[in-house]
Write a protein that holds these residues in place. Structure first.
Motif, PDB file in Angstrom:
ATOM      1  N   LEU A  17      15.225  64.394  33.228  1.00  0.00           N
ATOM      2  CA  LEU A  17      16.464  64.439  32.470  1.00  0.00           C
ATOM      3  C   LEU A  17      16.601  65.842  31.864  1.00  0.00           C
ATOM      4  N   LYS A  18      17.700  66.101  31.185  1.00  0.00           N
ATOM      5  CA  LYS A  18      17.938  67.450  30.663  1.00  0.00           C
ATOM      6  C   LYS A  18      16.842  67.889  29.702  1.00  0.00           C
ATOM      7  N   ARG A  19      16.402  67.000  28.835  1.00  0.00           N
ATOM      8  CA  ARG A  19      15.362  67.405  27.884  1.00  0.00           C
ATOM      9  C   ARG A  19      14.056  67.748  28.601  1.00  0.00           C
ATOM     10  N   GLY A  20      13.785  67.052  29.693  1.00  0.00           N
ATOM     11  CA  GLY A  20      12.610  67.388  30.490  1.00  0.00           C
ATOM     12  C   GLY A  20      12.753  68.741  31.149  1.00  0.00           C
ATOM     13  N   ALA A  21      13.957  69.042  31.643  1.00  0.00           N
ATOM     14  CA  ALA A  21      14.200  70.346  32.262  1.00  0.00           C
ATOM     15  C   ALA A  21      14.059  71.467  31.249  1.00  0.00           C
ATOM     16  N   ASP A  22      14.562  71.242  30.030  1.00  0.00           N
ATOM     17  CA  ASP A  22      14.455  72.267  28.989  1.00  0.00           C
ATOM     18  C   ASP A  22      12.984  72.574  28.675  1.00  0.00           C
ATOM     19  N   LYS A  23      12.187  71.522  28.523  1.00  0.00           N
ATOM     20  CA  LYS A  23      10.768  71.709  28.225  1.00  0.00           C
ATOM     21  C   LYS A  23      10.050  72.413  29.382  1.00  0.00           C
ATOM     22  N   PHE A  24      10.337  71.952  30.592  1.00  0.00           N
ATOM     23  CA  PHE A  24       9.652  72.527  31.749  1.00  0.00           C
ATOM     24  C   PHE A  24       9.986  74.002  31.916  1.00  0.00           C
ATOM     25  N   THR A  25      11.264  74.340  31.850  1.00  0.00           N
ATOM     26  CA  THR A  25      11.691  75.717  32.094  1.00  0.00           C
ATOM     27  C   THR A  25      11.050  76.692  31.114  1.00  0.00           C
ATOM     28  N   ALA A  26      11.056  76.321  29.839  1.00  0.00           N
ATOM     29  CA  ALA A  26      10.485  77.216  28.819  1.00  0.00           C
ATOM     30  C   ALA A  26       9.000  77.431  29.045  1.00  0.00           C
ATOM     31  N   ARG A  27       8.281  76.358  29.346  1.00  0.00           N
ATOM     32  CA  ARG A  27       6.835  76.507  29.535  1.00  0.00           C
ATOM     33  C   ARG A  27       6.512  77.192  30.855  1.00  0.00           C
ATOM     34  N   PHE A  28       7.292  76.911  31.885  1.00  0.00           N
ATOM     35  CA  PHE A  28       7.066  77.559  33.183  1.00  0.00           C
ATOM     36  C   PHE A  28       7.113  79.080  33.040  1.00  0.00           C
ATOM     37  N   ALA A  29       8.118  79.572  32.315  1.00  0.00           N
ATOM     38  CA  ALA A  29       8.258  81.021  32.154  1.00  0.00           C
ATOM     39  C   ALA A  29       7.012  81.620  31.512  1.00  0.00           C
ATOM     40  N   ARG A  30       6.473  80.944  30.502  1.00  0.00           N
ATOM     41  CA  ARG A  30       5.265  81.456  29.834  1.00  0.00           C
ATOM     42  C   ARG A  30       4.054  81.400  30.753  1.00  0.00           C
ATOM     43  N   GLU A  31       3.884  80.252  31.413  1.00  0.00           N
ATOM     44  CA  GLU A  31       2.703  80.056  32.251  1.00  0.00           C
ATOM     45  C   GLU A  31       2.700  80.992  33.453  1.00  0.00           C
ATOM     46  N   VAL A  32       3.831  81.177  34.089  1.00  0.00           N
ATOM     47  CA  VAL A  32       3.862  82.027  35.262  1.00  0.00           C
ATOM     48  C   VAL A  32       3.670  83.490  34.874  1.00  0.00           C
ATOM     49  N   ALA A  33       4.178  83.886  33.700  1.00  0.00           N
ATOM     50  CA  ALA A  33       3.967  85.260  33.228  1.00  0.00           C
ATOM     51  C   ALA A  33       2.477  85.510  33.005  1.00  0.00           C
ATOM     52  N   ASP A  34       1.788  84.517  32.437  1.00  0.00           N
ATOM     53  CA  ASP A  34       0.333  84.656  32.243  1.00  0.00           C
ATOM     54  C   ASP A  34      -0.397  84.748  33.585  1.00  0.00           C
ATOM     55  N   ALA A  35       0.033  83.903  34.535  1.00  0.00           N
ATOM     56  CA  ALA A  35      -0.614  83.887  35.851  1.00  0.00           C
ATOM     57  C   ALA A  35      -0.435  85.221  36.564  1.00  0.00           C
ATOM     58  N   LEU A  36       0.726  85.822  36.432  1.00  0.00           N
ATOM     59  CA  LEU A  36       0.985  87.091  37.122  1.00  0.00           C
ATOM     60  C   LEU A  36       0.232  88.251  36.492  1.00  0.00           C
ATOM     61  N   ARG A  37      -0.158  88.123  35.236  1.00  0.00           N
ATOM     62  CA  ARG A  37      -0.930  89.193  34.599  1.00  0.00           C
ATOM     63  C   ARG A  37      -2.394  89.161  35.007  1.00  0.00           C
ATOM     64  N   GLN A  38      -2.826  88.075  35.608  1.00  0.00           N
ATOM     65  CA  GLN A  38      -4.245  87.967  35.987  1.00  0.00           C
ATOM     66  C   GLN A  38      -4.542  88.781  37.235  1.00  0.00           C
TER      67      GLN A  38
END
Length: 347
Positions: A326-347
């Motif tokens: 649902l929309k609230r799930g998409a909001d949570k996922f999108t925000a965390r995805f951006a943080r997690e993928v940025a961390d992964a790319l710095r490794q």
């Protein structure tokens, strides 16, 4: 009397003389008719396929409108933000709705576009990635979603309906049976001939995406009864496959070839395990899931890719069927995805 009789009898004799020639026409006509009946179906099929091929050449958007809509967004992103790395997420309907990059407002860092496609598993993701590179998109990073049940079984009929003629040489390498995709491709061309009318405007009736590929139509909530109904349908569609969790050879080849082609073009790959609700996770066979997790970890090590495991990020109430958000799930996922993928790319 004799002469008169002979004169009056001459027409009958003449008629009998000509009758064989006249009588030979009906068999010849029947033969031609039979040939026409036999030749018409293949002639019709060849003509229809020729019309499809011409339509695809002139208006390529007619084949897979969703792909071409997202292709436009990626091309625009590269032009409008040349100073930022381009990130593309490829995946299934889970990420079609879960990833809403329009919410990512940071002026720096990777500029993400949602390139996910309903029904996309290893084969369709493989085809879409190949198309993007062929069509001039040069992502700096690709997040590749892993939809477990599609590693066990893909819907060949559905997937083939999104292929163009040029996609078949790529796709047929990953078919479960020889010419499996070719069969459904031809079947689609014959049974969906009415789609040719869309050549005048292939985007008629198409649900336009947001500027970075997020889906405009997303539900905010459902009733408990509706959630139960949709969850039962998700179990019906995925249950048999998440019980076995045996990766089919074609899926393995497609998955590896996609990662290989991304890296060969100088982009980085991040593998994504999309969110799942507790109910969906309960359907897996524990031993089968353990083998699948080990398989993904082995592939990640082999190709040096990071794995973002988002399976536990959301609650049951964030989904409408325990795996589509649902929309609230998409909001949570999108925000965390951006943080997690940025961390992964710095490794």
């Amino acid at each position: 009397m004799y002469l008169s009789f002979s004169h009056e009898s001459s027409p009958p004799f003449q008629h009998r003389h000509e009758s064989p020639a006249v009588a030979s026409n009906p068999p010849r006509a029947r033969t031609l008719s039979r040939h026409a009946v036999v030749l018409f179906p293949p002639a019709f099929v060849l003509t229809l396929l020729g019309v499809w091929a011409l339509a695809e050449t002139v208006v390529p958007e007619i084949t897979d409108t969703d792909y071409h809509a997202r292709l436009r967004l990626m091309r625009s992103a590269a032009v409008e933000h040349p100073d930022r790395p381009l990130g593309v997420l490829l995946g299934s309907s889970r990420t079609v709705w879960a990833f809403r990059p329009e919410q990512l407002t940071e002026p720096t860092g990777t500029y993400w576009v949602n390139g996910a496609h309903v029904g996309a598993g290893p084969t369709l993701n493989r085809v879409i990635l190949h198309r993007l590179l062929r069509d001039g998109v040069k992502p700096d990073v690709v997040a590749l979603e892993i939809m477990p049940s599609y590693f066990v079984k893909e819907n060949s009929r559905f997937v083939s309906g999104h292929f163009a003629v040029a996609d078949l040489p790529v796709a047929r390498r990953y078919a479960d049976k020889p010419l499996d995709f070719d069969y459904y491709f031809l079947r689609h061309r014959l049974t969906r001939a009415s789609d040719l009318a869309r050549v005048l405007d292939p985007f008629t009736g198409y649900e336009i995406h947001d500027p970075r590929g997020g889906h405009q139509i997303i539900e905010t909530d459902v009733t408990p009864a509706e959630r139960a109904k949709r969850t039962a349908l998700a179990l019906e569609r995925n249950g048999p496959f998440v019980q076995s969790m045996v990766v089919r050879p074609g899926a393995d080849r497609a998955f590896r070839d996609t990662i290989r082609e991304i890296t060969d073009h100088g982009a980085r790959v991040v593998l994504l395990r999309a969110p799942e609700g507790p109910t969906f996770r309960s359907w897996y066979n524990p031993d089968g899931l353990a083998r699948f997790d080990a398989y993904i970890a082995d592939v990640a090590r082999e190709y040096g890719t990071s794995v973002i495991d988002a399976r536990l990020w959301l609650d049951e109430e964030d989904f409408y069927d325990s795996h589509h958000v649902l929309k609230r799930g998409a909001d949570k996922f999108t925000a965390r995805f951006a943080r997690e993928v940025a961390d992964a790319l710095r490794q």
